[in-house]
Design a protein around this motif. Structure first.
Motif, PDB file in Angstrom:
ATOM      1  N   VAL A 413      31.271  34.534  28.545  1.00 13.57           N
ATOM      2  CA  VAL A 413      32.257  34.836  29.605  1.00 13.57           C
ATOM      3  C   VAL A 413      32.065  33.919  30.814  1.00 13.57           C
ATOM      4  N   PRO A 414      33.171  33.382  31.341  1.00 17.70           N
ATOM      5  CA  PRO A 414      33.053  32.620  32.585  1.00 17.70           C
ATOM      6  C   PRO A 414      33.035  33.566  33.787  1.00 17.70           C
ATOM      7  N   VAL A 415      32.370  33.148  34.855  1.00 20.22           N
ATOM      8  CA  VAL A 415      32.306  33.991  36.055  1.00 20.22           C
ATOM      9  C   VAL A 415      33.590  33.854  36.869  1.00 20.22           C
ATOM     10  N   ARG A 416      34.020  32.610  37.099  1.00 22.61           N
ATOM     11  CA  ARG A 416      35.207  32.389  37.936  1.00 22.61           C
ATOM     12  C   ARG A 416      36.416  32.049  37.072  1.00 22.61           C
ATOM     13  N   ARG A 417      37.527  32.667  37.396  1.00 15.81           N
ATOM     14  CA  ARG A 417      38.782  32.335  36.709  1.00 15.81           C
ATOM     15  C   ARG A 417      39.951  32.692  37.617  1.00 15.81           C
ATOM     16  N   TYR A 418      41.045  32.032  37.463  1.00 13.25           N
ATOM     17  CA  TYR A 418      42.295  32.331  38.191  1.00 13.25           C
ATOM     18  C   TYR A 418      42.158  32.133  39.689  1.00 13.25           C
ATOM     19  N   GLU A 423      46.240  37.409  42.879  1.00 16.75           N
ATOM     20  CA  GLU A 423      45.148  38.365  43.023  1.00 16.75           C
ATOM     21  C   GLU A 423      45.075  39.316  41.831  1.00 16.75           C
ATOM     22  N   THR A 424      46.262  39.655  41.311  1.00 20.55           N
ATOM     23  CA  THR A 424      46.249  40.604  40.186  1.00 20.55           C
ATOM     24  C   THR A 424      45.585  39.967  38.966  1.00 20.55           C
ATOM     25  N   LEU A 425      45.848  38.672  38.761  1.00 28.38           N
ATOM     26  CA  LEU A 425      45.176  38.002  37.634  1.00 28.38           C
ATOM     27  C   LEU A 425      43.669  37.952  37.878  1.00 28.38           C
ATOM     28  N   GLN A 426      43.286  37.685  39.118  1.00 28.19           N
ATOM     29  CA  GLN A 426      41.840  37.662  39.416  1.00 28.19           C
ATOM     30  C   GLN A 426      41.225  39.031  39.114  1.00 28.19           C
ATOM     31  N   LEU A 431      38.144  42.706  35.505  1.00 26.97           N
ATOM     32  CA  LEU A 431      38.144  43.778  34.520  1.00 26.97           C
ATOM     33  C   LEU A 431      37.447  43.322  33.236  1.00 26.97           C
ATOM     34  N   ALA A 432      37.758  42.098  32.827  1.00 24.71           N
ATOM     35  CA  ALA A 432      37.138  41.549  31.603  1.00 24.71           C
ATOM     36  C   ALA A 432      35.629  41.411  31.793  1.00 24.71           C
ATOM     37  N   LEU A 433      35.237  40.902  32.968  1.00 24.43           N
ATOM     38  CA  LEU A 433      33.795  40.742  33.250  1.00 24.43           C
ATOM     39  C   LEU A 433      33.089  42.094  33.218  1.00 24.43           C
TER      40      LEU A 433
END
Ligand code: F6P
Length: 550
Positions: A413-418, A423-426, A431-433
């Motif tokens: 899993v990556p830590v940073r995305r979007y 903000e909703t995607l972040q 949620l995935a993390l």
């Protein structure tokens, strides 16, 4: 190159013995108890090139790693690593080196093979690929009507498909503007179902086919290529030679065979027989990747892999990510009896990582005969499978949590995305993390993860299922390159420990030969002679149904 350990003079047998005693002592200790130990995370997590390898949820203690490294030493792993990088014929059954690491060497490096420096050739091929990428990005490649090509279909299978498919999906966010109007599709399956659906939607005048095949003999790929060629001929009514020149590129290590098929030299991209098929996405087999993400990003991916190569080549065994990942696998498989391995990326961009690793690991190490021809007395590659973690939670995690099978898992899993998106995607990535960490915790601790008393026997979780977490700072061409190189080297290390050659695949050959024979049997003049009774039964049924008999 096995048996006696240089530094501590332990033989591999005595290392296995020590490990076995250690495993017996450790087995009764549940992960609940181990995870409570102070300093565990610090002692069992390792970093390199934007990757953190967290082994703290494995059923090990720091001493386990020490013992495993003794086995690695006794198996002469450092010598094997040197041999791999130096281009020695580590693929001994096919008498050739396995030099995927040479494909990632920077331009100023040098690597001699049979008195010749490989690096200028590697970079010349990359430059040739870059020219084709530019032509397609600038819409200068034109089809039979003179319209620019806007769609590319990669036809290939196994190593000539899985790496490019995986990388194009994983790195789609890095697509440069020039690549944006170019549609890229992949076709692999010999049954034609992918191609048939695609051809209905594509415009022949603006479609280019890349026929990717190291050997240029793979029937799956040639059958798809032949259908594509016929489709173009029927749509255009143009001479075959012109069509192939405008609409086909061959990527291959067998230029003569590609030429026999009709692809002229100018439309060919080459690589070498010292590049194994499942280790080839770094070569010109990566053409679709370069088309998708541009050459700069493709070179970044190579640089990330090279950085992992250097780490693998030079880091002490006990700090070496690939060695650690591999040896913990050996521990689970050979000492704790785990024979199933789930690959669980918590990022949809890595959706094809499980399929890629299935080939990389199982085609490389799914073997029972050792280099010296003897039968392995130990288990080798486990059954590997996987799925995007959040979806797998709603599919097979039930078995991981409460089934009777012992399964080890890799969470990626990556830590940073979007960061540049909404903000909703972040929040969705958050949620995935959270789910990734939650699942690793529940697998390890079972009921104790939430300190809840199970209300019924059916709600009990025993836990103690080991997992590795691979945390990426972010998913970029560089970290992605490093991640894949990490797994490649893991596979090599395990092969050294098991004494097998990870670079051949003889087991696949018999099936191919049998299929060729079966094709004759199925043909109009085919005879069942020599076939077993169930096959004869099926053949009779197929003939009956084909002839329209009731
Ligand atoms: O399945 C066997 C295999 O040889 C793989 O190792 C390889 O990646 C695949 O077939 C495709 O081979 P080629 O690139 O030669 O078409």
């Amino acid at each position: 190159m096995n048996r006696v350990c240089g530094s501590n003079e332990l033989s591999t047998d005595s290392c296995w013995q020590v490990l076995s005693t250690h495993a017996e002592a450790l087995k009764p200790r549940h992960l609940k108890e181990l995870l409570a130990e102070k300093g565990r995370f610090e002692a069992l997590s390792f970093r390199h090139e934007g990757l953190l390898l967290d082994l703290s949820r494995q059923r090990i203690v720091p001493e386990t790693l020490k013992r495993l490294m003794e086995l690695a030493e006794a198996s002469e792993l450092p010598r094997w690593i040197e041999a791999l990088f130096a281009g020695e014929p580590v693929n001994d059954t096919e008498k050739r080196p396995a030099l995927h690491t040479a494909l990632r060497l920077p331009q100023n490096a040098s690597l001699q093979l049979s008195g010749q420096d490989l690096v200028p050739d590697v970079h010349a091929n990359l430059a040739r690929m870059a020219e084709m990428v530019t032509q397609l990005h600038l819409r200068q490649w034109r089809g039979y009507t003179g319209e620019p090509i806007d769609t590319v279909v990669n036809i290939g299978v196994g190593g000539s498909d899985l790496g490019p498919v995986m990388a194009c999906r994983a790195l789609a966010d890095f697509q440069p503007e020039a690549a944006q109007g170019l549609n890229i599709h992949f076709v692999s399956s010999m049954d034609g179902s992918q191609l048939a659906g695609l051809l209905d939607r594509l415009n022949p005048a603006t479609t280019l086919f890349i026929v990717s095949s190291k050997s240029f003999t793979t029937i799956d790929t040639l059958a798809n290529a032949e259908t594509a060629r016929r489709w173009l001929a029927e749509a255009s009514g143009i001479a075959d030679e012109v069509l192939v020149r405008r609409h086909f590129v061959a990527v291959t290590a067998s230029p003569e065979k590609a030429a026999q098929w009709g692809v002229p030299q100018d439309n060919q991209l080459h690589f070498w027989d010292w590049t194994g098929g499942r280790y080839s996405m770094w070569s010109t087999i990566g053409f679709p990747i370069a088309l998708k993400i541009g050459m700069d990003n493709f070179r970044e991916m190579l640089a990330g892999a090279h950085s992992m190569d250097e780490h693998f080549r030079t880091a002490p065994l006990g700090d070496n990510l690939a060695v650690l990942l591999a040896m913990v696998g050996v521990w689970n498989i050979n000492l704790l009896d785990y024979h199933a391995h789930a690959i669980l990326p918590y990022d949809g961009r890595l959706a094809h990582l499980p399929a890629y690793l299935e080939q990389l690991e199982m085609e490389s190490n799914g073997k029972s005969v050792r280099r010296d021809g003897s039968l392995s007395e130990r288990r080798t590659c486990p059954v590997l499978w996987g799925e995007v973690g959040p979806n797998a939670q709603h599919a097979f995690y039930q078995l991981l949590h409460q089934g009777t099978e012992a399964v080890m898992s890799d969470f990626v899993v990556p830590v940073r995305r979007y960061e540049a998106r909404s903000e909703t995607l972040q929040r969705q990535h958050q949620l995935a993390l959270a789910n990734c960490l939650a699942q690793a915790r529940v697998l390890a601790l079972g009921d104790a993860a939430l300190d809840a008393e199970p209300a019924s026997p059916w709600q009990q979780y025993s836990g103690n299922q080991p997992s590795t977490v691979l945390l990426l700072d972010e998913l970029s061409p560089r970290t992605f390159g490093a991640l894949i190189a990490l797994y490649e080297h893991k596979v090599f290390v395990q092969a050294v420990i098991w004494g097998i050659n990870p670079f051949d695949q003889w087991g696949v050959e018999l099936g191919k030969k049998m299929a060729t024979r079966m094709l004759e049997v199925l043909g109009a003049a085919g005879s069942d002679e020599g076939m077993d009774l169930p096959t004869t039964g099926l053949l009779a049924e197929i003939r009956r149904l084909r002839s329209g008999e009731a």
